[in-house]
Design an enzyme around this catalytic site. Sequence first.
Site, PDB file in Angstrom:
ATOM      1  N   ASN A   1      48.211  44.813  31.107  1.00  0.00           N
ATOM      2  CA  ASN A   1      47.148  45.145  32.309  1.00  0.00           C
ATOM      3  C   ASN A   1      47.938  44.354  33.360  1.00  0.00           C
ATOM      4  O   ASN A   1      47.676  43.289  33.544  1.00  0.00           O
ATOM      5  CB  ASN A   1      45.723  44.749  32.127  1.00  0.00           C
ATOM      6  CG  ASN A   1      44.919  44.922  33.463  1.00  0.00           C
ATOM      7  OD1 ASN A   1      45.314  45.608  34.261  1.00  0.00           O
ATOM      8  ND2 ASN A   1      43.580  44.400  33.087  1.00  0.00           N
ATOM      9  N   TRP A   2      48.657  45.168  34.285  1.00  0.00           N
ATOM     10  CA  TRP A   2      49.497  44.354  35.388  1.00  0.00           C
ATOM     11  C   TRP A   2      48.320  44.213  36.437  1.00  0.00           C
ATOM     12  O   TRP A   2      48.749  43.453  37.504  1.00  0.00           O
ATOM     13  CB  TRP A   2      50.381  45.626  35.994  1.00  0.00           C
ATOM     14  CG  TRP A   2      51.644  45.601  34.937  1.00  0.00           C
ATOM     15  CD1 TRP A   2      51.626  45.158  33.643  1.00  0.00           C
ATOM     16  CD2 TRP A   2      52.647  46.419  35.079  1.00  0.00           C
ATOM     17  NE1 TRP A   2      52.968  45.571  32.945  1.00  0.00           N
ATOM     18  CE2 TRP A   2      53.471  46.144  33.828  1.00  0.00           C
ATOM     19  CE3 TRP A   2      53.233  47.284  36.185  1.00  0.00           C
ATOM     20  CZ2 TRP A   2      54.725  46.902  33.674  1.00  0.00           C
ATOM     21  CZ3 TRP A   2      54.427  47.890  36.073  1.00  0.00           C
ATOM     22  CH2 TRP A   2      55.291  47.654  34.831  1.00  0.00           C
ATOM     23  N   LYS A   3      47.263  44.737  36.491  1.00  0.00           N
ATOM     24  CA  LYS A   3      46.225  44.368  37.607  1.00  0.00           C
ATOM     25  C   LYS A   3      46.836  44.721  39.048  1.00  0.00           C
ATOM     26  O   LYS A   3      47.537  45.942  38.918  1.00  0.00           O
ATOM     27  CB  LYS A   3      45.793  43.182  37.337  1.00  0.00           C
ATOM     28  CG  LYS A   3      45.096  42.594  36.152  1.00  0.00           C
ATOM     29  CD  LYS A   3      44.301  41.456  36.018  1.00  0.00           C
ATOM     30  CE  LYS A   3      44.000  41.186  34.658  1.00  0.00           C
ATOM     31  NZ  LYS A   3      43.027  40.017  34.711  1.00  0.00           N
TER      32      LYS A   3
ATOM     33  N   HIS B   1      36.719  47.441  32.721  1.00  0.00           N
ATOM     34  CA  HIS B   1      37.476  45.787  32.829  1.00  0.00           C
ATOM     35  C   HIS B   1      36.097  45.062  33.521  1.00  0.00           C
ATOM     36  O   HIS B   1      35.802  45.574  34.508  1.00  0.00           O
ATOM     37  CB  HIS B   1      38.690  45.871  33.609  1.00  0.00           C
ATOM     38  CG  HIS B   1      39.215  44.718  33.398  1.00  0.00           C
ATOM     39  ND1 HIS B   1      39.026  43.473  34.388  1.00  0.00           N
ATOM     40  CD2 HIS B   1      40.142  44.285  32.530  1.00  0.00           C
ATOM     41  CE1 HIS B   1      39.793  42.486  33.659  1.00  0.00           C
ATOM     42  NE2 HIS B   1      40.545  42.911  32.710  1.00  0.00           N
TER      43      HIS B   1
ATOM     44  N   GLU C   1      36.544  42.878  35.673  1.00  0.00           N
ATOM     45  CA  GLU C   1      36.895  42.529  37.031  1.00  0.00           C
ATOM     46  C   GLU C   1      36.325  43.783  37.737  1.00  0.00           C
ATOM     47  O   GLU C   1      35.824  43.635  38.942  1.00  0.00           O
ATOM     48  CB  GLU C   1      38.675  42.373  37.429  1.00  0.00           C
ATOM     49  CG  GLU C   1      38.830  40.975  37.092  1.00  0.00           C
ATOM     50  CD  GLU C   1      40.384  40.972  36.454  1.00  0.00           C
ATOM     51  OE1 GLU C   1      40.996  41.730  36.817  1.00  0.00           O
ATOM     52  OE2 GLU C   1      40.795  39.955  35.851  1.00  0.00           O
TER      53      GLU C   1
ATOM     54  N   GLU D   1      36.891  41.422  25.452  1.00  0.00           N
ATOM     55  CA  GLU D   1      37.418  40.142  26.541  1.00  0.00           C
ATOM     56  C   GLU D   1      36.394  39.338  27.143  1.00  0.00           C
ATOM     57  O   GLU D   1      35.707  39.818  28.011  1.00  0.00           O
ATOM     58  CB  GLU D   1      38.103  40.972  27.841  1.00  0.00           C
ATOM     59  CG  GLU D   1      39.423  41.957  27.332  1.00  0.00           C
ATOM     60  CD  GLU D   1      40.079  42.274  28.558  1.00  0.00           C
ATOM     61  OE1 GLU D   1      41.446  41.939  28.331  1.00  0.00           O
ATOM     62  OE2 GLU D   1      39.786  42.646  29.688  1.00  0.00           O
TER      63      GLU D   1
ATOM     64  N   GLY E   1      42.418  35.032  32.588  1.00  0.00           N
ATOM     65  CA  GLY E   1      42.947  34.257  33.602  1.00  0.00           C
ATOM     66  C   GLY E   1      42.905  32.796  33.887  1.00  0.00           C
ATOM     67  O   GLY E   1      43.060  32.135  34.608  1.00  0.00           O
TER      68      GLY E   1
ATOM     69  N   SER F   1      43.526  35.530  28.381  1.00  0.00           N
ATOM     70  CA  SER F   1      44.557  34.349  28.430  1.00  0.00           C
ATOM     71  C   SER F   1      45.569  34.478  26.960  1.00  0.00           C
ATOM     72  O   SER F   1      45.592  33.464  26.249  1.00  0.00           O
ATOM     73  CB  SER F   1      43.915  33.040  28.414  1.00  0.00           C
ATOM     74  OG  SER F   1      43.230  32.803  29.394  1.00  0.00           O
TER      75      SER F   1
ATOM     76  N   GLY G   1      48.012  38.400  32.424  1.00  0.00           N
ATOM     77  CA  GLY G   1      49.331  37.650  33.193  1.00  0.00           C
ATOM     78  C   GLY G   1      50.490  37.480  32.478  1.00  0.00           C
ATOM     79  O   GLY G   1      51.596  37.699  32.906  1.00  0.00           O
TER      80      GLY G   1
HETATM   81  P1  PGA Z   1      44.756  37.625  31.078  1.00  0.00           P
HETATM   82  O1  PGA Z   1      44.270  38.833  31.476  1.00  0.00           O
HETATM   83  O2  PGA Z   1      45.765  37.637  30.059  1.00  0.00           O
HETATM   84  O3  PGA Z   1      45.601  37.469  32.229  1.00  0.00           O
HETATM   85  O4  PGA Z   1      43.683  36.720  30.800  1.00  0.00           O
HETATM   86  C1  PGA Z   1      43.614  39.859  30.537  1.00  0.00           C
HETATM   87  C2  PGA Z   1      42.577  40.955  30.990  1.00  0.00           C
HETATM   88  O5  PGA Z   1      41.973  40.618  32.160  1.00  0.00           O
HETATM   89  O6  PGA Z   1      42.940  42.024  30.549  1.00  0.00           O
END
Ligand code: PGA
Length: 245
Positions: A9-11, A93, A95, A162, A168, A206, A228
């Site tokens: 997931n490059w966001k 997700h 976010e 998640e 993050g 993470s 990340g």
């Molecule tokens: P992260 O993100 O690996 O940076 O914690 C995972 C995600 O939000 O899918």
Amino acid sequence: MRRRMIAANWKMNTSGAEADALARAVRERLSTIDIDIILCPPFLWLDRVSRILAGSSIKVGAQDVFWENGGAYTGEISPIQLAEVCEYVIVGHSERRNILCESDDVVGRKLRAASAAGLTPILAVGENRLDHDRSATREVVTRQLRSALAGGWEGELVLAYEPVWAIGTGIPATPEHAGEVARTLRTELAGMDPKGAAVRILYGGSVRPGGLAAFLRQPDIDGALVGGASLKIEEFARLANEATV
Ligand code: PGA
């Protein structure tokens, strides 16, 4: 036997040039690996990343989708538009749930529309810190799952557990906690539909090289959704290789 999967997931990261370089590096380094690899770049780069990966085993996914196939929805992207350029889509997700205020109902609509268009949804569920601390994890993820899958599901489905407090932060959940939640999700899925046993469940939050193997030892965890660490080819390649062991 469920095939392992690592989804990136490059966001809202990467310039066009960086997306090209990362997709090329992933193709070069990981196209012969014996697991499923999915790259989810920002919408803008989906088309160019798909072209770079065309003919390889690496698949492409979007990070979100709208629930209607077309019409007056300024700024949105429809499932049938997405199906022209990719095969997967992340839905729900945290976010989007938290920053963009997406409700369980909206997540369910998106999931159904994506499936109907032939996309494979990667449905993300997870509890926040408050719910975790008051031991409400099971209750929250079960509600999110049941609501999103209320009408059942067609075709393939992937789940991502998640925990919001692990995303993050550099501090993942323990493999035991994630494994226990994955077992709960698997039991729920199996109760809804016999094909629940075939659904792959990913852990996300993470995930770093060196830490993935312990999650994969949990019987109901089949891979990872990586934020990340998916933006750096060395880390992502190490993760992918760790998933083959
Ligand atoms: P992260 O993100 O690996 O940076 O914690 C995972 C995600 O939000 O899918």
